[in-house]
Design a protein around this motif. Sequence first.
Motif: not given
Length: 148
Positions: A18-23, A1-8
């Motif tokens: 959450i991005r995934a190829k499938e549920w 699993m890859k985790i990104n945090v973006e401050i805006d």
Amino acid sequence: MKINVEIDEALERLEVLIRAKEWNEEVSLLMERLQERRRSYFSGVNDDTRHIFKPEEILYLYTENKTVMARTEDGRYRMKERLYELEKELDPEHFVRLSKSAIANLDALQKFEASFNGTLCVYFKNGEKEYVSRKYVSEIRNKLEGKG
């Protein structure tokens, strides 16, 4: 699993994507975790006085004479909630079900001892002990090994 945090700074409230190829089961578990609400404090009664304590102060919860009790370093407190209701509000990373009538804080455990009938006896750092039903032994092992 890859985790990104973006401050805006333009965002007015927290947003989670959450991005995934499938549920799959992992996505379902993440969704459940994100939607969980945890209480910051619990309260229980001892000698007609209501006491406030944090979840991490709870050593274990148990049922005694149809009443749910919380055991902390400072004492035993009668809770108004049912055991299953409290279990939902505790962090599953730190609390584990020992039996139908007990839930323990993993941080409060000192050691385990195998019992002759296939159960485990858990010893807490304060010297007290509880028994683990066979049904919950594998769940505890998984949590302690970082698999659950």
